[in-house]
Design a protein around this motif. Structure first.
Motif, PDB file in Angstrom:
ATOM      1  N   ARG A   1       1.779  -0.062  -4.269  1.00 49.07           N
ATOM      2  CA  ARG A   1       1.390   1.329  -4.485  1.00 49.07           C
ATOM      3  C   ARG A   1       2.103   1.801  -5.762  1.00 49.07           C
ATOM      4  NH1 ARG A   1      -0.502  -0.258  -0.034  1.00 49.07           N
ATOM      5  NH2 ARG A   1      -1.655   1.027   1.405  1.00 49.07           N
ATOM      6  N   PRO A   2       1.627   1.354  -6.947  1.00 53.75           N
ATOM      7  CA  PRO A   2       2.318   1.674  -8.191  1.00 53.75           C
ATOM      8  C   PRO A   2       2.355   3.162  -8.513  1.00 53.75           C
ATOM      9  CG  PRO A   2       0.199   0.642  -8.638  1.00 53.75           C
ATOM     10  CD  PRO A   2       0.431   0.559  -7.161  1.00 53.75           C
ATOM     11  N   GLU A   3       1.527   3.948  -7.847  1.00 52.58           N
ATOM     12  CA  GLU A   3       1.577   5.395  -8.077  1.00 52.58           C
ATOM     13  C   GLU A   3       2.898   5.991  -7.583  1.00 52.58           C
ATOM     14  OE1 GLU A   3      -0.963   4.870  -4.264  1.00 52.58           O
ATOM     15  OE2 GLU A   3      -0.541   3.747  -6.073  1.00 52.58           O
ATOM     16  N   TYR A   4       3.620   5.263  -6.716  1.00 53.34           N
ATOM     17  CA  TYR A   4       4.930   5.710  -6.241  1.00 53.34           C
ATOM     18  C   TYR A   4       6.030   5.142  -7.129  1.00 53.34           C
ATOM     19  CZ  TYR A   4       2.110   6.985  -2.237  1.00 53.34           C
ATOM     20  OH  TYR A   4       1.143   7.508  -1.427  1.00 53.34           O
ATOM     21  N   HIS A   5       6.031   3.844  -7.336  1.00 53.65           N
ATOM     22  CA  HIS A   5       6.842   3.161  -8.338  1.00 53.65           C
ATOM     23  C   HIS A   5       6.400   1.700  -8.380  1.00 53.65           C
ATOM     24  CE1 HIS A   5       9.639   1.082  -5.570  1.00 53.65           C
ATOM     25  NE2 HIS A   5       9.805   2.224  -4.924  1.00 53.65           N
ATOM     26  N   GLU A   6       6.791   0.988  -9.414  1.00 50.14           N
ATOM     27  CA  GLU A   6       6.221  -0.345  -9.675  1.00 50.14           C
ATOM     28  C   GLU A   6       6.504  -1.384  -8.604  1.00 50.14           C
ATOM     29  OE1 GLU A   6       9.696  -2.230 -12.571  1.00 50.14           O
ATOM     30  OE2 GLU A   6       7.862  -1.438 -13.462  1.00 50.14           O
ATOM     31  N   LYS A   7       7.569  -1.205  -7.807  1.00 52.27           N
ATOM     32  CA  LYS A   7       7.909  -2.198  -6.782  1.00 52.27           C
ATOM     33  C   LYS A   7       7.587  -1.730  -5.362  1.00 52.27           C
ATOM     34  CE  LYS A   7      11.593  -4.116  -9.601  1.00 52.27           C
ATOM     35  NZ  LYS A   7      13.032  -4.293  -9.729  1.00 52.27           N
ATOM     36  N   TYR A   8       7.003  -0.544  -5.235  1.00 46.52           N
ATOM     37  CA  TYR A   8       6.694  -0.006  -3.905  1.00 46.52           C
ATOM     38  C   TYR A   8       5.584  -0.830  -3.271  1.00 46.52           C
ATOM     39  CZ  TYR A   8       5.700   3.409  -0.240  1.00 46.52           C
ATOM     40  OH  TYR A   8       5.521   4.045   0.967  1.00 46.52           O
TER      41      TYR A   8
ATOM     42  N   HIS B   1      11.027  -1.569  -1.230  1.00 42.90           N
ATOM     43  CA  HIS B   1      11.130  -1.068  -2.591  1.00 42.90           C
ATOM     44  C   HIS B   1      11.667  -2.088  -3.570  1.00 42.90           C
ATOM     45  CE1 HIS B   1      10.300   2.996  -1.154  1.00 42.90           C
ATOM     46  NE2 HIS B   1      11.009   2.652  -0.096  1.00 42.90           N
TER      47      HIS B   1
END
Length: 130
Positions: A102-109, A127
């Protein structure tokens, strides 16, 4: 930050079966289970708080899942997210978004979303890297 989180249920035995399976995959330990009350709680290994509890509503009124409310559990890695999601599906959960980045949250989410047997929204996420 949190002491404990309560999620209400109407069918305790069905919810207990569901959450027992998901918590087992996540490695959380059952803190207590009192069917006569009824309520059950889990916590992270070796810790007493915070803990997560399922129970019938304290006021005796009907349970209604909240719109816009969600409980998110931390998983140690992506494989655990997938395994928890699969356990949820096998034990009566409904998908709200399968495992994935879910890159809209952060790249490793990396997370998965589902509803429990009572309609409460749940997330399992990690995360970090693979």
């Amino acid at each position: 930050m949190f002491s404990h989180i309560f999620v209400s249920v109407k069918d305790f035995d069905r919810a207990l079966n569901f959450y027992s399976a998901v918590m087992l995959v996540l490695g959380n330990e059952q803190r207590f289970c009192e069917r006569e009350r009824p309520w059950a709680g889990w916590h992270s290994p070796g810790r007493s708080r915070p803990y997560f509890v399922i129970c019938k509503p304290y006021d005796g009124q009907a349970h209604h899942p909240g719109n816009g409310q969600m409980v998110a559990f931390l998983a140690k890695d992506r494989q655990t997210v997938v395994a928890a999601y699969e356990a949820a599906m096998r034990h009566g959960g409904t998908s709200e978004g399968g495992p994935g980045l879910r890159p809209e949250y952060h790249e490793k989410y990396y997370g998965a979303y589902f509803r429990d047997t009572e309609g409460n929204k749940v997330c399992v996420a990690t995360h970090g890297e693979l």
